[in-house]
Every structure is written in C-alpha cells, then in structure tokens.
Write a protein that holds these residues in place. Structure first.
Motif, PDB file in Angstrom:
ATOM      1  N   VAL A 244       0.860  -1.182   0.000  1.00 14.89           N
ATOM      2  CA  VAL A 244       0.000   0.000   0.000  1.00 14.89           C
ATOM      3  C   VAL A 244       0.899   1.236   0.000  1.00 14.89           C
ATOM      4  O   VAL A 244       1.817   1.346   0.814  1.00 14.89           O
ATOM      5  CB  VAL A 244      -0.920   0.009   1.234  1.00 14.89           C
ATOM      6  N   PHE A 245       0.631   2.127  -0.936  1.00 17.32           N
ATOM      7  CA  PHE A 245       1.455   3.334  -1.075  1.00 17.32           C
ATOM      8  C   PHE A 245       0.723   4.561  -0.538  1.00 17.32           C
ATOM      9  O   PHE A 245      -0.500   4.658  -0.638  1.00 17.32           O
ATOM     10  CB  PHE A 245       1.764   3.589  -2.557  1.00 17.32           C
ATOM     11  N   GLN A 246       1.511   5.508  -0.002  1.00 21.78           N
ATOM     12  CA  GLN A 246       0.968   6.843   0.261  1.00 21.78           C
ATOM     13  C   GLN A 246       2.106   7.842   0.430  1.00 21.78           C
ATOM     14  O   GLN A 246       3.141   7.527   1.014  1.00 21.78           O
ATOM     15  CB  GLN A 246       0.093   6.856   1.526  1.00 21.78           C
ATOM     16  N   SER A 263      -5.448   7.694  11.149  1.00 20.98           N
ATOM     17  CA  SER A 263      -6.449   6.632  11.234  1.00 20.98           C
ATOM     18  C   SER A 263      -6.705   5.992   9.866  1.00 20.98           C
ATOM     19  O   SER A 263      -6.910   4.779   9.762  1.00 20.98           O
ATOM     20  CB  SER A 263      -7.752   7.150  11.845  1.00 20.98           C
ATOM     21  N   ILE A 264      -6.657   6.803   8.793  1.00 21.82           N
ATOM     22  CA  ILE A 264      -6.822   6.215   7.452  1.00 21.82           C
ATOM     23  C   ILE A 264      -5.640   5.287   7.135  1.00 21.82           C
ATOM     24  O   ILE A 264      -5.822   4.176   6.620  1.00 21.82           O
ATOM     25  CB  ILE A 264      -6.926   7.324   6.378  1.00 21.82           C
ATOM     26  N   LEU A 265      -4.428   5.742   7.491  1.00 14.82           N
ATOM     27  CA  LEU A 265      -3.249   4.905   7.242  1.00 14.82           C
ATOM     28  C   LEU A 265      -3.335   3.613   8.046  1.00 14.82           C
ATOM     29  O   LEU A 265      -2.969   2.535   7.565  1.00 14.82           O
ATOM     30  CB  LEU A 265      -1.968   5.673   7.593  1.00 14.82           C
ATOM     31  N   ASP A 266      -3.835   3.735   9.260  1.00 11.81           N
ATOM     32  CA  ASP A 266      -3.971   2.567  10.130  1.00 11.81           C
ATOM     33  C   ASP A 266      -4.929   1.539   9.512  1.00 11.81           C
ATOM     34  O   ASP A 266      -4.658   0.338   9.490  1.00 11.81           O
ATOM     35  CB  ASP A 266      -4.479   3.037  11.500  1.00 11.81           C
ATOM     36  N   GLU A 267      -6.026   2.053   8.981  1.00 11.61           N
ATOM     37  CA  GLU A 267      -7.023   1.180   8.356  1.00 11.61           C
ATOM     38  C   GLU A 267      -6.411   0.443   7.153  1.00 11.61           C
ATOM     39  O   GLU A 267      -6.592  -0.775   6.984  1.00 11.61           O
ATOM     40  CB  GLU A 267      -8.214   2.044   7.910  1.00 11.61           C
ATOM     41  N   ARG A 317       7.161   5.470  10.637  1.00 11.02           N
ATOM     42  CA  ARG A 317       7.645   4.488  11.616  1.00 11.02           C
ATOM     43  C   ARG A 317       6.509   3.716  12.268  1.00 11.02           C
ATOM     44  O   ARG A 317       6.639   2.533  12.594  1.00 11.02           O
ATOM     45  CB  ARG A 317       8.480   5.228  12.673  1.00 11.02           C
ATOM     46  N   ARG A 318       5.369   4.380  12.431  1.00 10.62           N
ATOM     47  CA  ARG A 318       4.242   3.741  13.098  1.00 10.62           C
ATOM     48  C   ARG A 318       3.730   2.519  12.333  1.00 10.62           C
ATOM     49  O   ARG A 318       3.119   1.624  12.911  1.00 10.62           O
ATOM     50  CB  ARG A 318       3.112   4.767  13.263  1.00 10.62           C
ATOM     51  N   PHE A 319       3.978   2.477  11.014  1.00 11.09           N
ATOM     52  CA  PHE A 319       3.339   1.440  10.197  1.00 11.09           C
ATOM     53  C   PHE A 319       4.328   0.424   9.618  1.00 11.09           C
ATOM     54  O   PHE A 319       4.019  -0.260   8.639  1.00 11.09           O
ATOM     55  CB  PHE A 319       2.527   2.111   9.081  1.00 11.09           C
TER      56      PHE A 319
END
Lengths: 461, 271
Positions: A244-246, A263-267, A317-319
C-alpha cells in the motif's frame, strides 16, 4: 523560553526552539521562501552553536508544533520510549553528535536507541553535521525489512523498477519492465506511478504487475502509487495489492491536504496485513516523502522544511514500512535550488530516517528548472551508496517520460554495484542468476540477446 | 594481454530488445559499455537536457510574439510579474503570481478607458519560453476566433514576463473580465521541452487556488493540437458561463473516455 548565544560582542537571540532550528538549518531556498531562514551566514552559525548547547531532553518539553493542534506531535510524544532514550538522555545536541561519531554508536546501540529518539532530536543534530558525518553515522545503521525478499542488509542495495508511461499503455509498461529486469533492477519493488487516478486504470496496472511477478516467479513485490483510499477500495474489491502506497508529510495539516490521517493509514495498514501476501515478511507499506511538502501545502507552522520532513518519518515508523523513499529533487528549485542543496538534503533525509529506524531509500532526482545535472546526481548516488542506502530508483536512461523529471537509471544501479560491490537482495540475486541475467559473480551476463527464460519473447521483438 | 586492437563494434553490448521502443518513448534497450551507458545514448540524453534547460532559461522574445499576434489580428499589452529575473522567478513563486506596480497601473488605466470584456487571453512564459515562442500565438488566434464566433468580447492579449499561472487571475480582476484564459509554458521534460498549457478561470480574482481552475495540458506537435485544445477550451467556456463556475466542479467530461482507451496493445510479457 528563549535561546541566545554570545559571539564576540554580539548577542544572538532566538525566541523559541523552532526559530532556532530554522535559523540553524544549512541554506536552502524553501526556508528562505517561508521567511524563516537565517538572515546571513553568521547568524546561521550562531544558531548552530546555540543549538549545540540545547539538551536533547528539551525536545520532549518544547513541542515545535503544539500537542493540542497536531496529531503528528501527539504521535511523537506519546510513543517516545524513555527507556531506550536513557543512553543519551544526559547529552546536548552537540554532545550527541560526538556520541554518534564515537565507537559508542554501533549497529547494535543505534538500533536499540531508535525508539528513544524523536524526529526533532535527529533533525537538530543533522543540522550541525557535515556530509561526511551524515555518511559515517548512517553507515553504522542497518534497517532490514521483508515482504517477498530481504531488503536493507549491509553490503547490499536494492532498486525500485519504475516503468512509468504517459498513458499507462500495457505494452509500453511491459517494455520498460522487461528492460529493467534484464538490467537486474526491481528487487525493492516494481512500482509504477499511474497516469490517472481512475480506479479501473489503476487496478488494471495492479493486475499487469502481479501477473508478470507470478509468471516469472520473481521474488519481489508490486505497487501502483495511487492514493491510499484507492488501495483500500482495491483491496476490498479483491485486486492484487502487495504494497500500500501513500505520500506522507510531517504535520497533520499537510497530511490533511493529502487527504489522509493516521487513522486512514492505520485502516489501510491493517487491510494489507490481512491479505498476507508477503512470503518472507509482512512489511506492507511504501511511503514517499520530500522536503518542502509541508510548506507547499502552507502547513508548516513556521517549522523548517528539513525538520518537517523528519517528522514525516514518525508517521512512517508507526506502520512498519517495507520502503520509505525521500523524493528529494522532485519538488523544484523553490524548495531545493541547486545540486548542492539537493545533495545535502538527500543525505540528511537518509541519515535522519535511518537513525529513527526506517528502511530509507532515495529518489535521487532533479527537474529541468533546478540548477542541477547528471554530475550532481552521480555525487549523491555515490555518497548514498557509501552511506548504505537501502534502495534507489531505476528507470530507463534516467528519463521519466510520464513525470517529466530525471532520476537514476538502470545503469546507475549497476555502477554502484560495480564500484561499491553492492549486490541486490539475496533472493533476487539468486533469481537473476537462475534466469541467466547475472553470471555466477553477481555481474550482468545478459546483453545482446534474451536469456533463455525470456527466449519465447523473441518473436515479440 | 590483448595484442590486436579490439573490433570497435564489439566494445558496446547492444540489446536485441531495443526494438521494443516502438511501444514507448522510454529510453530502453540502450545497450552498455561495461555496465555504463554507451557514448551515443549518453550524449543524446545530454542534448535533451540542454534543450529543456534552454527552454527554461532563454528569455521569451516578446517583440517577436507581439508581431505574430499582430499578424493574427490581435492587439497585445506587455506586462511583467514581480519576479524581476529568472533566478527570482524560480525561487519565489509568490512573486511570479503577482503583477509589478507598473503593470497593475497600466491595466487599471486600460480598464478605465475600455468597457469590461467577457474574456481575456493572458500569455505567460512560465517554465518554457520555447513552448510559448512556438505555439502561443497560434493557440491564442484559434481561441480568439472561437470566442468571437460565440459573440464574446475580448480584451487585448496580455503578455506577462516571468509569469506563473495565478498571475492571470490578477489580470482578469483588474480588467473586470468574466473569464481568463492563460497560456503558459509548462515544466519541460526531456522529450517535451515545448509543451504549452491552458488554464481557465471563471470570475478571476487574486487568491484563487488551482481548485478554481481548469487545465488543458500537453499542447505541442506530439501532443494536443492548437485546434483540439481550442475546441476543448470552448466547451469549458460555454459550460462555465452557463453554470457560473470553473475548476473541480466543472469536470472536462469531453476527455473522460480517453482515460481508459489504449487497451488495444497488450502486455506481451505474458504471451
């Protein structure tokens, strides 16, 4: 709380930490555009001397962007690991530079320290480091990530094969993919920037790349660099999504302008993990960043662009990403004016990202309205190779015919392999040898004709 | 030790798949000298980069442009942004978006002497003087002819040196024009140093963002022709005047179908 330093008869005063950080930043056009750069060279060095005296602990007490206003600040402070910070908690920024250069900083101690560092601490120390410091310290780190292969091992370098085409024409994309594979590129990812965000066009590319990877059993992953919400839709509808890219930035307001939030990135991260498509690991995210993005979105809060960039690494870093790519020269000369500014920015980003524990790559690039050329890119490429960059871009002949900029070529990667002895990821190197692209010595064997596993394509030439 | 000189045709390793370039402008199948790019493609690249650099840095010949516009029956005014030179233009986008004091004063004067018009064509050098020099007069003439045929009144064409896209909105506001049509040299690529763009704004005024504009890009011989660009623009003008808006809410539906075409050619790697 103010900061000041006396140099000779002159007192230099800075009202707060973010002003001090901005004034201490080596010259770049974006900070001048924002009106936050040092007035002159003397004030810049005064700010650097003042910043060197600031205790690292101060960055935990004085947020550059208020905690209440910005979810990236909250992420940074709420996830800070005080125990990991202990070895350097008593140091100033200047002491920290000395510590990093000393034998106290090793691969092991830097890995353990990473969760104890904040982006602002890392950005601060980078501002008082020379290019050789940025290279020497980065070289001590090793950040390894995995999906279908192992990226970031010391002594190796990977490449993103970037087969962009102005109309996403399947045959045009396939031609660049084949050329890249035959030049031994593509172990970080085969990643295409689509010409449109049209859902059907994007998923068609996802299928195209996935089918090539399966057909030739390539130990790599694919990515179509579209918006994270499009990835979510594609996952929900069953399209083959590897990574998944962003694009991400270092302030909540800038991320808002990208149409994303934590929250969107987390989802999206959770959705990609559930697919379980990785074979040797589950690092499923690919992020891109670049100095100047927060200013460009008018969302920088008076914080200098290099510090904003480093804050984006807290988001990454969170993901647990597979790849973080700083697209250093793409944004244009109003942020990084010339080769000198682009080169330093690329090395800062790599250093800062690695200290924070991220798998850093770099799009070593420039636009035609920047004061830069291939010689500048060769310098940054060589220096990042020495510094231990995880991956770079690979594109036919350095010319991106869709995005209209120049990045590193397939040949450029081979140059780094040759002069620095840097083979690709081990699984990919083995595949290259099996396919007859590499000889037994990790060197290119193919050339005039198609290697046997591709010979069936002869009548398509 | 090699005693005999090597056959020069055996120094470079060529690639049999170079023929795949029929599918793409990408620089594939370049061959290699050792692992490096051979001399010929290396110098071709340098040539392309030089062309793109010159497109950015060679100043627009405004006298020539005025003459060409005149020959097409179009009066023009010469204006300048607040960016005094190219170096400033490149580092200070804010200055390229605003007119300098003399230019603003001139337009105020014009506005007092002439009735407000429906449409104003603005030509800004942008990032490629080459694109403007080659295509702007023809595109302006095509657009003006169609505007006239719609019964719309037009101000004199405004040429803005060191101008960015948003400067058109200030021109339109000062002339009290209902719509502004800005022709600008686009960021040059190696294979497209002469690409012209059109930006369209309804009810132009200082401070608008890209969200308020519509864009037609890639006007050049290998891209969209001046006639096609003018046709698409006029579709936007008509819709925009009818709905009294421009930008993201005015989607160019005339171009939508194209996004998914091109399925004709397949991914041959799966054959």
């Amino acid at each position: 709380m103010g900061y000041h330093v006396d140099i000779g008869q002159t007192r230099y005063a800075f009202p707060d930490l973010k002003t001090l950080m901005a004034k201490a930043t080596p010259l770049r056009s974006g900070d001048c555009l924002a009106g936050i750069a040092a007035e002159n060279a003397t004030e810049r060095v005064a700010a650097q001397r003042c910043l060197a005296e600031v205790p690292l602990k101060q960055f935990l007490n004085e947020a550059l962007i208020p905690y209440e206003q910005d979810e990236v600040t909250r992420l940074i402070l709420d996830t800070h690991d005080a125990a990991a910070f202990t070895p350097v908690a008593h140091l100033t920024v200047g002491d920290f530079r000395d510590w990093l250069l000393s034998d106290h900083a090793s691969h092991e101690s830097l890995s353990a320290l990473a969760p104890g560092l904040t982006p602002e601490m890392v950005a601060a120390v980078s501002k008082i480091m020379r290019i050789q410091d940025l290279i020497l310290v980065a070289q001590k780190t090793e950040v390894v990530t995995r999906f279908r292969n192992t990226i970031g091992l010391s002594g190796r370098m990977s490449t993103r094969l970037q087969p962009n085409h102005p109309t996403d024409d399947p045959a045009g994309v396939a031609a660049s993919v084949l050329d890249g594979l035959l030049y031994a590129n593509g172990d970080a990812v085969i990643g295409i920037n689509p010409a449109t965000d049209n859902y059907h066009a994007v998923t068609r590319l996802m299928h195209l790349l996935d089918e090539v990877i399966q057909r030739y059993e390539i130990p790599t992953q694919s990515c179509v660099l579209t918006h994270v919400t499009t990835h979510l839709e594609a996952i929900n509808r069953g399209a083959p999504v590897d990574l998944v890219f962003q694009s991400i930035a270092g302030t909540q307001a800038a991320n808002d302008s990208f149409g994303i939030s934590l929250s969107i990135l987390d989802e999206a991260h959770k959705a990609a993990l559930e697919l379980g498509r990785g074979t040797v690991g589950q690092n499923v995210m690919y992020f891109e960043t670049g100095q100047g993005s927060a200013l460009s979105a008018n969302a920088h809060h008076g914080v200098d662009q290099q510090t904003c960039e480093t804050r984006a690494y807290a988001v990454a870093r969170r993901f647990d990403p597979l790849l973080v790519n700083t697209v250093v020269g793409f944004i244009g000369p109003e942020y990084l004016y010339d080769g000198k500014q682009i080169i330093r920015a690329g090395l800062e980003d790599h250093f800062c990202g690695k200290l924070l524990g991220l798998p850093m790559g770099c799009d070593i690039c420039y636009t035609n309205h920047a004061e830069a050329d291939q010689d500048d890119m060769d310098m940054l490429l060589t220096q990042l190779g020495v510094a231990g960059i995880n991956f770079i871009m690979g594109i036919p002949g350095s010319d991106d015919i869709m995005l209209n900029y120049q990045t590193t070529s397939f040949h450029d990667a081979l140059y780094v392999r040759e002069v620095l002895n840097k083979p690709p990821a081990p699984e990919f190197a083995a595949w290259l040898e099996k396919m007859g692209i590499f000889g037994a010595d990790n060197r290119l064997a193919s050339g005039s004709t198609l290697p046997p596993p591709f010979a069936h394509l002869q009548d398509r030439l | 030790m090699e005693k005999n000189p090597v056959d020069k045709h055996q120094i470079v390793t060529s690639n049999s798949w170079a023929s795949l370039r029929r599918h793409t402008d990408a620089r594939i199948g370049l061959g290699r000298s050792g692992i490096s790019q051979p001399t010929a493609p290396q110098l071709e690249f340098q040539q392309a980069h030089a062309r793109a650099r010159d497109a950015v840095h060679i100043p627009l010949d405004v006298k020539q442009l005025k003459t060409e516009l005149m020959e097409a029956g179009l009066q023009s005014l010469l204006l300048h942004s607040q960016a005094e030179d190219r170096a400033t233009y490149l580092q200070r986008p804010d200055k390229g978006r605003r007119l300098d004091a003399d230019s603003a004063a001139l337009l105020k004067q014009v506005s007092e002497q002439q009735p407000a018009s429906d449409a104003t064509i603005v030509i800004a050098d942008g990032l490629s003087s080459t694109a403007v020099q080659r295509h702007a007069a023809r595109v302006a003439a095509e657009v003006d002819r169609r505007l006239a045929a719609e019964g719309l009144t037009r101000s004199p064409v405004c040429i803005v040196q060191q101008g960015r896209v948003a400067v058109g909105d200030e021109v339109g506001e000062l002339l009290d024009s209902r719509v502004v049509i800005l022709l600008v040299g686009e960021r040059p690529g190696l294979s497209s140093p002469d690409s012209l763009g059109i930006y369209y704004t309804y009810n132009p005024r200082v401070g608008l963002t890209d969200a308020a504009r519509n864009c037609i890009s890639n006007i050049r011989p290998a891209g969209i022709s001046p006639q096609d660009a003018a046709e698409r623009l006029l579709w936007l003008v008509r819709e925009s005047l009818r709905r009294k808006l421009s930008g993201v809410e005015l989607k160019d539906e005339s171009g939508d179908a194209e996004a998914l075409e091109g399925d004709g050619r397949r991914n041959f790697l799966l054959d």
